[in-house]
Scaffold this motif. Structure first.
Motif, PDB file in Angstrom:
ATOM      1  N   ASP A   1      19.319  25.452  -1.702  1.00 11.63           N
ATOM      2  CA  ASP A   1      19.178  25.396  -3.323  1.00 11.63           C
ATOM      3  C   ASP A   1      19.168  26.673  -4.103  1.00 11.63           C
ATOM      4  O   ASP A   1      19.615  26.849  -5.030  1.00 11.63           O
ATOM      5  CB  ASP A   1      18.115  24.391  -3.441  1.00 11.63           C
ATOM      6  N   ALA A   2      18.860  27.651  -3.257  1.00 18.98           N
ATOM      7  CA  ALA A   2      18.837  29.022  -3.742  1.00 18.98           C
ATOM      8  C   ALA A   2      19.167  30.034  -2.678  1.00 18.98           C
ATOM      9  O   ALA A   2      18.691  29.778  -1.640  1.00 18.98           O
ATOM     10  CB  ALA A   2      17.492  29.451  -4.350  1.00 18.98           C
TER      11      ALA A   2
ATOM     12  N   THR B   1      26.626  34.332  -9.213  1.00 22.36           N
ATOM     13  CA  THR B   1      26.668  32.979  -9.138  1.00 22.36           C
ATOM     14  C   THR B   1      27.758  32.383  -9.769  1.00 22.36           C
ATOM     15  O   THR B   1      28.131  32.828 -10.991  1.00 22.36           O
ATOM     16  CB  THR B   1      25.416  32.446  -9.651  1.00 22.36           C
TER      17      THR B   1
ATOM     18  N   ALA C   1      25.527  31.769  -4.910  1.00 20.79           N
ATOM     19  CA  ALA C   1      25.293  30.789  -5.308  1.00 20.79           C
ATOM     20  C   ALA C   1      26.054  29.925  -6.270  1.00 20.79           C
ATOM     21  O   ALA C   1      26.839  30.626  -6.817  1.00 20.79           O
ATOM     22  CB  ALA C   1      23.698  30.505  -5.684  1.00 20.79           C
TER      23      ALA C   1
END
Length: 356
Positions: free
Chosen positions: A58-59, A111, A145
């Motif tokens: 998730d991160a 990201t 990400a």
């Protein structure tokens, strides 16, 4: 760009041949289930995979950096998705990297969020992801990400991209436009207005030959050369995107409370851009760029800065275009070809929306 599943409707300005049996993005691709995993594994990771993305956490877990960091974010909604000299994918990477570079940072991580329209051909998505991967390799930035969302037909015009970029600030850090002083020298790194005109010519199908090429590209090398060559002689840098060079000059004049004055004859403009602007009544100084920057240096450093920029192909036509003066009646002036100095208007809005 239409959002139905007719392959012909997605061909506008797209270099990808879409077969009749092509696969398309569905709403289920954004719902987190099997099709979402298939989209990520077979398309996104296949193009962008690295040691940070492969974990699918998730991160992202990133290494420690000792010094201060720079953080930027941007969204890209250019229409059309493909234009001469680039596409929305390369634009997203170069645009984010350039924002970090002109802020004095070495780009590290990025990201990437994709907002896809239902019915978007996966063949086009793959082409854009390849472009993203190529630009990321060129600029040595890692995509660590991301996120993927799918919206109903007609909502996103194919594809929107959002990025966030993180970089390590490297000394000397340009102190910014508030530190400008009288007699500082102003430089442009290359011909202006190329991105805006390339998008305009493509979107409006002007039929120009040859097609104007966008300057969509990285400023990283030129900024690094300036840092190593003249270091603390640089006051500030800015990539002249929406609003063009005129917008940058007005922002700097406001921050410094000085007047910035430029010479029109010194501003590099390609024949293609000049011709389109004269035809349509546009000012190249108001047109968007995506790989061209404005630089302010201390008095006497302009010649050295231009020589440094001219040492690489990307900025081989750099020119000194003006100086900083004591605050006059207007914040930005331009000496036109007939030798009359006059105000340079601050753009009220873009002559062409959705160019980045």
């Amino acid at each position: 760009m239409s959002s139905n599943n007719n392959p012909a409707s997605w061909q506008l300005n797209c270099p990808v041949s879409i077969p009749a049996n092509a696969e398309y993005v569905t709403l289920a691709h954004g719902e987190g289930g099997r099709l979402s995993r298939k989209l990520i594994q077979e398309h996104i990771l296949a193009s962008l995979n690295n040691e940070y993305l492969i974990a699918l956490n998730d991160a992202a877990q990133l290494p420690k950096i000792e010094g201060p960091l720079a953080l930027t974010t941007d969204s890209f909604v250019v229409s059309p998705l493909f234009f001469p000299g680039g596409d929305i994918g390369s634009l997203a990477i170069f645009g984010t990297v350039n924002d970090l570079a002109v802020s004095g940072a070495k780009p590290l991580w990025l990201t990437l969020s994709l907002i896809l329209e239902e019915g978007f051909p996966l063949a086009i998505l793959d082409r854009i992801l390849e472009s993203i991967a190529r630009a990321a390799r060129e600029t040595c930035i890692k995509i660590v990400a991301g996120d993927t969302k799918v919206v109903p037909r007609g909502v996103a015009d194919g594809l929107f991209i959002n990025t966030a970029g993180v970089g390590e600030l490297i000394t000397p850090i340009p102190p910014g436009p508030a530190t400008l002083q009288v007699d500082d020298e102003l430089i442009i790194s290359g011909p202006i207005g190329r991105h805006g005109i390339a998008v305009l010519a493509t979107r409006e199908e002007l039929g120009l030959e040859p097609l104007p090429l966008s300057d969509c590209g990285s400023l990283l090398q030129s900024v690094e050369l300036l840092r190593s060559g003249i270091g603390n002689q640089v006051r500030c840098l800015r990539d002249a995107t929406r609003g063009g060079v005129a917008a940058v000059l007005h922002e700097w004049a406001e921050a410094s409370e000085l007047t910035l004055s430029i010479e029109e004859r010194n501003v590099p403009v390609s024949p293609e851009v000049r011709g389109v602007c004269e035809l349509l009544g546009l000012d190249p100084l108001h047109m968007a760029n995506e790989g061209t920057m404005v630089i302010a240096v201390k008095p006497g450093a302009g010649t050295a800065a231009v020589e440094i920029l001219k040492s690489i192909p990307e900025t081989a036509t750099a020119q000194q275009i003006g100086i900083v003066k004591s605050r006059g009646i207007v914040p930005v002036t331009i000496r036109r070809t007939l030798d009359s100095e006059q105000p340079l208007d601050d753009p009220l809005g873009s002559p062409l929306p959705r160019i980045c």
